[in-house]
Scaffold this motif. Structure first.
Motif, PDB file in Angstrom:
ATOM      1  N   ARG A  58       0.830  -1.211   0.000  1.00  0.00           N
ATOM      2  CA  ARG A  58       0.000   0.000   0.000  1.00  0.00           C
ATOM      3  C   ARG A  58       0.864   1.260   0.000  1.00  0.00           C
ATOM      4  O   ARG A  58       0.608   2.196  -0.751  1.00  0.00           O
ATOM      5  N   ARG A  59       1.893   1.269   0.834  1.00  0.00           N
ATOM      6  CA  ARG A  59       2.769   2.448   0.885  1.00  0.00           C
ATOM      7  C   ARG A  59       3.556   2.625  -0.413  1.00  0.00           C
ATOM      8  O   ARG A  59       3.804   3.755  -0.837  1.00  0.00           O
ATOM      9  N   GLU A  60       3.927   1.528  -1.024  1.00  0.00           N
ATOM     10  CA  GLU A  60       4.643   1.607  -2.304  1.00  0.00           C
ATOM     11  C   GLU A  60       3.748   2.230  -3.375  1.00  0.00           C
ATOM     12  O   GLU A  60       4.192   3.057  -4.166  1.00  0.00           O
ATOM     13  N   LYS A  61       2.472   1.853  -3.404  1.00  0.00           N
ATOM     14  CA  LYS A  61       1.527   2.433  -4.364  1.00  0.00           C
ATOM     15  C   LYS A  61       1.325   3.924  -4.099  1.00  0.00           C
ATOM     16  O   LYS A  61       1.238   4.724  -5.029  1.00  0.00           O
ATOM     17  N   MET A  62       1.259   4.314  -2.817  1.00  0.00           N
ATOM     18  CA  MET A  62       1.076   5.724  -2.475  1.00  0.00           C
ATOM     19  C   MET A  62       2.292   6.549  -2.900  1.00  0.00           C
ATOM     20  O   MET A  62       2.153   7.666  -3.391  1.00  0.00           O
ATOM     21  N   GLU A  63       3.504   5.999  -2.723  1.00  0.00           N
ATOM     22  CA  GLU A  63       4.711   6.706  -3.139  1.00  0.00           C
ATOM     23  C   GLU A  63       4.766   6.858  -4.659  1.00  0.00           C
ATOM     24  O   GLU A  63       5.171   7.896  -5.172  1.00  0.00           O
ATOM     25  N   ALA A  66       2.364   9.565  -5.730  1.00  0.00           N
ATOM     26  CA  ALA A  66       2.827  10.905  -5.383  1.00  0.00           C
ATOM     27  C   ALA A  66       3.907  11.392  -6.345  1.00  0.00           C
ATOM     28  O   ALA A  66       4.062  12.595  -6.547  1.00  0.00           O
ATOM     29  N   LYS A  67       4.628  10.486  -6.976  1.00  0.00           N
ATOM     30  CA  LYS A  67       5.703  10.863  -7.886  1.00  0.00           C
ATOM     31  C   LYS A  67       5.215  11.177  -9.292  1.00  0.00           C
ATOM     32  O   LYS A  67       5.952  11.753 -10.075  1.00  0.00           O
ATOM     33  N   GLN A  68       3.994  10.806  -9.633  1.00  0.00           N
ATOM     34  CA  GLN A  68       3.468  11.050 -10.976  1.00  0.00           C
ATOM     35  C   GLN A  68       3.227  12.547 -11.169  1.00  0.00           C
ATOM     36  O   GLN A  68       2.724  13.218 -10.267  1.00  0.00           O
TER      37      GLN A  68
END
Length: 93
Positions: A58-63, A66-68
């Motif tokens: 989940r945190r990997e998807k959120m990061e 946020a970078k897009q």
């Protein structure tokens, strides 16, 4: 987080296999260890591992989200500048 979850999963599998073969080895501090305790501890460790892995994903998807970069349809809108309100003179009656 994900590598930690994978490491804990490997330790959990090893704990279960060794505990089912010889319960005295992983539970060396107990006088009479049983296989039931091995199953209970393995179940708890599995739940911790699954939660840790899911949280890492989940945190990997959120990061990643946020970078897009922002798309062209979202143009910043100017905000109005606040104007100070004139103070009224205080009159004594």
């Amino acid at each position: 987080m994900i590598p930690g979850a994978i490491d804990l999963g490997i330790i959990t599998i090893l704990f279960f296999v060794i505990g089912m073969i010889k319960p005295q080895w992983p539970l060396f501090f107990m006088k009479k260890p049983s296989r039931f305790i091995i199953v209970v501890v393995t179940t708890i460790l599995f739940m911790i591992t699954a939660t840790l892995y899911g949280e890492g994903i989940r945190r990997e998807k959120m990061e990643k989200a946020a970078k897009q970069p922002m798309s062209q349809s979202t143009v910043p809108v100017p905000a109005p500048v606040p104007v100070p309100v004139p103070e009224k003179p205080v009159t004594k009656e």
